[in-house]
Motif scaffolding. Sequence first.
Motif, short mmCIF file in Angstrom:
data_model
loop_
_atom_site.label_atom_id
_atom_site.label_comp_id
_atom_site.label_asym_id
_atom_site.label_seq_id
_atom_site.Cartn_x
_atom_site.Cartn_y
_atom_site.Cartn_z
N ARG A 1 -0.53 -2.98 -4.23
CA ARG A 1 -1.92 -3.32 -4.00
C ARG A 1 -2.80 -2.11 -4.20
O ARG A 1 -3.87 -2.17 -4.77
CB ARG A 1 -2.09 -3.89 -2.59
CG ARG A 1 -3.49 -4.46 -2.36
CD ARG A 1 -3.60 -5.16 -1.04
NE ARG A 1 -3.65 -4.21 0.06
CZ ARG A 1 -4.38 -4.41 1.18
NH1 ARG A 1 -5.09 -5.51 1.30
NH2 ARG A 1 -4.35 -3.53 2.14
N ARG A 2 -2.34 -0.98 -3.67
CA ARG A 2 -3.04 0.27 -3.92
C ARG A 2 -2.09 1.44 -3.72
O ARG A 2 -1.05 1.32 -3.06
CB ARG A 2 -4.28 0.42 -3.04
CG ARG A 2 -3.96 0.44 -1.56
CD ARG A 2 -5.21 0.31 -0.73
NE ARG A 2 -4.94 0.79 0.63
CZ ARG A 2 -5.76 0.62 1.66
NH1 ARG A 2 -6.90 0.01 1.50
NH2 ARG A 2 -5.43 1.09 2.84
N ASP B 1 0.88 -1.17 0.00
CA ASP B 1 0.00 0.00 0.00
C ASP B 1 0.92 1.22 0.00
O ASP B 1 1.50 1.57 1.03
CB ASP B 1 -0.91 0.00 1.23
CG ASP B 1 -1.92 -1.13 1.17
OD1 ASP B 1 -2.07 -1.74 0.09
OD2 ASP B 1 -2.56 -1.39 2.20
#
Length: 177
Positions: A125-126, A97
Amino acid sequence: IQERIVMEHSEMEGALRDMARQIVRDLDDPERLVLVGIHTGGVYLAQRLGQILEREHDLKVPIGTLDINLYRDDWSRLHTQPVVRSTRLPFSVDDKDVVLVDDVLFTGRTIRAALDALMDYGRPRRVRVAALVDRGHRELPICAHFVGLELETLPDEQVNVYLKEKDGSDRVVLECR
Ligand code: 5GP
Ligand code: MG
């Protein structure tokens, strides 16, 4: 040219602690969190956010950096393309993240270039954006999740961010025309 001080040292500290709290609230897996500071200002701010996260939230967060050449000496020349000069990511970004940290968010072109560079290194992932100052005037569909100060500006104004690490003291000044 008129100058207006929009942030002094204590307000900047408060803004950064606020941003750290926002980052923590957004977390769902602390193990995945990494900070990536952009350019000079964002690198110092990422380090400060890292210190606050460690001191106040007991989180030790890896920090990387992206160096992006804006190809502009005049902030009003918006339509140039920022290019990534160098990257230092001492960790894998796969499934991380990532919080991209910058001092000022303006058109969004720097973040777009940063996203491009990041994706070359793996598949996060983000990705979120943390900006000390969001001065508006976006030209791309990019936003900051974590913001210290939303500042209304005119396109040809300039926001000067002074940081103790490079300028001796903390201050944000709006140069109005
Ligand atoms: P953008 O690419 O979103 O137009 O601009 C963001 C990048 O340019 C950031 O790295 C930021 O440091 C710099 N920038 C854009 N506008 C300003 C400004 O008014 N003042 C400062 N200090 N930097 C700016
Ligand atoms: Mg910058």
